[in-house]
Motif scaffolding. Sequence first.
Motif, short mmCIF file in Angstrom:
data_model
loop_
_atom_site.label_atom_id
_atom_site.label_comp_id
_atom_site.label_asym_id
_atom_site.label_seq_id
_atom_site.Cartn_x
_atom_site.Cartn_y
_atom_site.Cartn_z
N GLU A 23 53.20 35.33 46.91
CA GLU A 23 52.06 36.14 47.34
C GLU A 23 52.32 37.61 47.09
N LEU A 24 53.53 38.06 47.35
CA LEU A 24 53.89 39.46 47.14
C LEU A 24 53.75 39.86 45.68
N ASN A 25 54.01 38.90 44.79
CA ASN A 25 53.98 39.19 43.35
C ASN A 25 52.80 38.51 42.64
N ALA A 26 51.77 38.16 43.39
CA ALA A 26 50.65 37.40 42.81
C ALA A 26 49.99 38.14 41.66
N GLY A 27 49.80 39.44 41.81
CA GLY A 27 49.17 40.21 40.75
C GLY A 27 50.00 40.24 39.48
N PHE A 28 51.30 40.43 39.63
CA PHE A 28 52.20 40.46 38.48
C PHE A 28 52.19 39.12 37.77
N PHE A 29 52.28 38.03 38.54
CA PHE A 29 52.26 36.71 37.92
C PHE A 29 50.95 36.46 37.18
N ARG A 30 49.82 36.89 37.77
CA ARG A 30 48.52 36.70 37.13
C ARG A 30 48.47 37.46 35.80
N ARG A 31 48.96 38.69 35.78
CA ARG A 31 48.91 39.49 34.55
C ARG A 31 49.82 38.90 33.48
N VAL A 32 51.01 38.45 33.87
CA VAL A 32 51.97 37.92 32.90
C VAL A 32 51.49 36.59 32.32
N THR A 34 48.24 35.29 32.35
CA THR A 34 46.88 35.21 31.80
C THR A 34 46.48 36.44 30.99
N GLY A 35 47.25 37.53 31.09
CA GLY A 35 46.91 38.74 30.36
C GLY A 35 45.85 39.58 31.04
N ARG A 36 45.49 39.24 32.27
CA ARG A 36 44.55 40.05 33.04
C ARG A 36 45.06 40.20 34.47
N PRO A 37 44.57 41.19 35.20
CA PRO A 37 45.05 41.37 36.57
C PRO A 37 44.46 40.35 37.53
N LEU A 38 45.06 40.28 38.71
CA LEU A 38 44.48 39.52 39.81
C LEU A 38 43.25 40.30 40.27
N VAL A 39 42.08 39.66 40.26
CA VAL A 39 40.82 40.32 40.57
C VAL A 39 40.37 39.95 41.97
N ILE A 40 40.25 40.97 42.82
CA ILE A 40 39.77 40.79 44.19
C ILE A 40 38.40 41.44 44.29
N LEU A 41 37.40 40.64 44.59
CA LEU A 41 36.03 41.14 44.69
C LEU A 41 35.69 41.38 46.16
N LYS A 42 35.29 42.61 46.46
CA LYS A 42 34.97 42.99 47.83
C LYS A 42 33.54 43.48 47.92
N TRP A 43 32.84 43.05 48.97
CA TRP A 43 31.55 43.67 49.28
C TRP A 43 31.30 43.60 50.77
N ALA A 44 30.36 44.41 51.22
CA ALA A 44 29.95 44.41 52.63
C ALA A 44 28.48 44.05 52.68
N GLU A 178 46.45 46.17 30.34
CA GLU A 178 47.26 47.00 29.44
C GLU A 178 47.58 48.36 30.06
N LEU A 179 46.78 48.79 31.01
CA LEU A 179 47.05 50.04 31.72
C LEU A 179 48.12 49.86 32.80
N GLY A 180 48.65 48.65 32.94
CA GLY A 180 49.69 48.38 33.92
C GLY A 180 49.17 47.93 35.28
N VAL A 181 47.90 47.51 35.31
CA VAL A 181 47.29 47.10 36.58
C VAL A 181 47.57 45.62 36.82
N ASN A 182 48.23 45.33 37.94
CA ASN A 182 48.47 43.95 38.34
C ASN A 182 47.37 43.43 39.26
N THR A 183 46.94 44.27 40.20
CA THR A 183 45.93 43.88 41.18
C THR A 183 44.75 44.83 41.09
#
Length: 256
Positions: A23-32, A34-44, A178-183
């Motif tokens: 869980e701590l590294n979920a974003g890194f694992f997703r990027r490595v 799949t080639g894209r960041p972990l995407v969290i969608l938020k709305w109110a 590619e900009l280094g975004v994991n999450t």
Amino acid sequence: GIETLRAAGIAVTVGVEEIACRELNAGFFRRVTTGRPLVILKWAQSLDGATATASGDSRWITSEPARRRVHRLRAAADAVLVGTGTAAADDPELTVRHGVRARRQPLRLVLDRTLRLNPHLKLFTDDHRTRTVVLTAPLTAERQARADDLRADGVRVVEMAETAGRLDLGSVLWTVAELGVNTLLVEGGSGLATALLRERLVDRLCVFIAPKLVGGRPALGDLGLDKMDDALTVTDWRVERVGPDLLIQARFNEES
């Protein structure tokens, strides 16, 4: 490496706190993987699923405690993404504030296909403008001048591929990685949220629900579903009280 240690007579235990570490590294694992960041969608939204009144007023749907919680979400993300509509209507700062200490401010990403946003928005003029990235369509001669003005002020402008007159969201996420975004925390409006969900590019949801009835603009548009059996299904969902509001956090079954 484990076998080498064991061969040297050193006891090695594997799997300690594995779930917490994943869980701590979920974003890194997703990027490595799949080639894209972990995407969290938020709305109110209101209790009846509106994100704004019929006139477009959206401040504020949720309470101050909920808004503080959003800043905690930003602090945990590498970047925050909004669309043109949200940037134009709300003039957001997309920074970490309200008593939350950030390791560093997240990158601020805005989709602006035709570079039509007002150059005087906070995203382009405040002290964090060098952490703003505008993702736009291939530049025409007219838009080149606007891009040059933004770059002169320290804002990054990145050209993206288009699909049917829209920015290709898959390419956007690849570029963001590619900009280094994991999450990546997405705080866009209905249009961006709907597009990402339609293309199955969302990994997790954070939905704040206020105890209000508004009857205004809906949180989501057409997801392209004909049958209820095709509905997007979330799992590992949990509900938390945040002041007078509820926060529902969930993830999609596709997330490994």
